[in-house]
Design a protein around this motif. Structure first.
Motif, PDB file in Angstrom:
ATOM      1  N   LEU A  96      -0.655 -14.079  49.566  1.00 25.77           N
ATOM      2  CA  LEU A  96      -1.668 -13.141  49.079  1.00 25.77           C
ATOM      3  C   LEU A  96      -2.690 -12.828  50.175  1.00 25.77           C
ATOM      4  N   VAL A 123      -2.765  -5.882  46.152  1.00 25.40           N
ATOM      5  CA  VAL A 123      -2.056  -6.582  45.057  1.00 25.40           C
ATOM      6  C   VAL A 123      -2.812  -6.258  43.767  1.00 25.40           C
ATOM      7  N   PRO A 124      -2.122  -5.824  42.707  1.00 26.55           N
ATOM      8  CA  PRO A 124      -0.664  -5.718  42.546  1.00 26.55           C
ATOM      9  C   PRO A 124      -0.101  -4.311  42.795  1.00 26.55           C
ATOM     10  N   LEU A 181      -4.169 -15.209  40.336  1.00 28.77           N
ATOM     11  CA  LEU A 181      -2.718 -15.335  40.529  1.00 28.77           C
ATOM     12  C   LEU A 181      -1.957 -15.575  39.226  1.00 28.77           C
ATOM     13  N   SER A 241      -2.599 -10.604  39.487  1.00 25.19           N
ATOM     14  CA  SER A 241      -1.690 -10.321  40.609  1.00 25.19           C
ATOM     15  C   SER A 241      -0.395  -9.636  40.177  1.00 25.19           C
ATOM     16  N   THR A 242      -0.175  -9.513  38.858  1.00 22.59           N
ATOM     17  CA  THR A 242       0.984  -8.734  38.389  1.00 22.59           C
ATOM     18  C   THR A 242       0.553  -7.686  37.355  1.00 22.59           C
TER      19      THR A 242
END
Length: 329
Positions: free
Chosen positions: A253, A263-264, A285, A326-327
């Motif tokens: 990262l 990110v993301p 995260l 992060s997603t």
């Protein structure tokens, strides 16, 4: 400092009776017990734990082997082991092996020489032949790391299934080019997590690209930085990354941020373990949560049961995918 003879004299009983009171034997009359306890209080007598342990042929000490104290994954597991040990009148000795056979031997010899009652090993590089030999006569439990088809009881999670869930999550978000940052595949967990990664790709008819799989030597942040640096040099850059440890994911990262990508939006990332730092990154995260504290408690209970001569079954604990920024696009 008062000794046991002085306590016996003051209470007007034999040394053997004082000893029975200290060891909570039920064969002492309540009136006699009270006299001894009062004498102990007045004289401020403290029984020698060492002498008592030697007589009982036990040390009340558990050895916990870890490869490195710097990986935050072990902190929570050790907390679980220590709290459970103390609640059962045991202490723990933490042995950082650095995967060094000489160091391992020191701890194995402590068990053989009855300086400790049993061992919990969390070291994936431990000498399994020596550990198996030790386990034939002494209590041994494997925690997190274990051997498929081995005879030593263990507590762990389903690594393959956990990795599969993590990668499936990335695929469901629309990612088709997913990189894997894995550690050395001589370790069972690394092979299992790769199997989970490949299983998810196959299920969605996505190719397994060798160039998208990077192996690190250690699990340090810097290894994650280096892995990401190499993956960003590929002609076809990944749109997502699954790292087999949070420390690697946080390093990756850092490198993604340093390269000017976001990110993301430009690249999603998932880690593994849910160490405390994983919630402090920017962005936070997404990670596979291992029940680290519970794993430690379970390992300690298993070992104490084993020391007591009970049979112990291996235990598989549940994992959970914790979805964070992060997603999340």
């Amino acid at each position: 400092m008062a000794n046991i003879q002085q306590v016996a004299q003051k209470a007007g009983v034999s040394v053997a009776t004082v000893s029975r009171v200290i060891n909570h034997a039920e064969s002492v009359a309540p009136k006699t017990r009270l006299k001894v306890e009062n004498a102990i209080k007045v004289l401020n007598y403290e029984p020698s734990m060492l002498g008592r342990n030697l007589r009982n042929s036990e040390s009340r000490l558990l050895i916990v082997l870890i490869p490195s104290i710097s990986n935050p994954f072990y902190t929570e597991v050790i907390n679980g082991i220590q709290n459970t040990a103390i609640a059962n009148n045991y202490n723990i000795l933490l042995g950082e092996t650095d995967s060094n056979p000489q160091r391992e031997n020191i701890y194995f010899n402590m068990i053989k020489n009855k300086l400790a009652d049993g061992v919990i090993s969390m070291d994936p590089a431990v000498n399994m032949k020596k550990l198996n030999d030790l386990a034939e006569k002494h209590p041994v439990i494997l925690c997190s790391e274990y051997v498929e088809g081995g005879s030593i009881p263990y507590v762990t999670i389903d690594n393959e299934l956990a990795a599969y869930h993590a990668v499936k999550h990335l695929i469901k978000l629309g990612n088709k080019k997913i990189a894997l940052i894995n550690s050395d595949e001589k370790f069972l967990y690394a092979r299992q997590r790769r199997r989970g990664y490949e299983r998810a790709l196959r299920e969605f008819d996505l190719p397994i690209r060798e160039e998208m799989i990077y192996h690190t030597k250690q699990l340090d942040f810097q290894d994650g930085v280096q892995a990401m640096r190499m993956l960003l040099q590929l002609n076809q850059k990944p749109s997502a990354v699954f790292a087999v440890s949070d420390t690697l994911a946080i390093g990756a990262l850092k490198e993604i941020n340093a390269s000017g990508l976001h990110v993301p939006d430009d690249m999603a990332i998932v880690g593994f373990d849910k160490i405390s730092f994983s919630n402090m990154t920017n962005p936070t995260l997404t990670t596979v949560s291992q029940p680290m504290y519970k794993m430690g408690c379970t390992a300690a209970n298993m070992l104490i049961n084993r020391i007591s001569g009970n049979n112990v079954e291996s235990i598989l604990l549940d994992h959970e995918l914790v979805i964070r920024e992060s997603t999340m696009g």
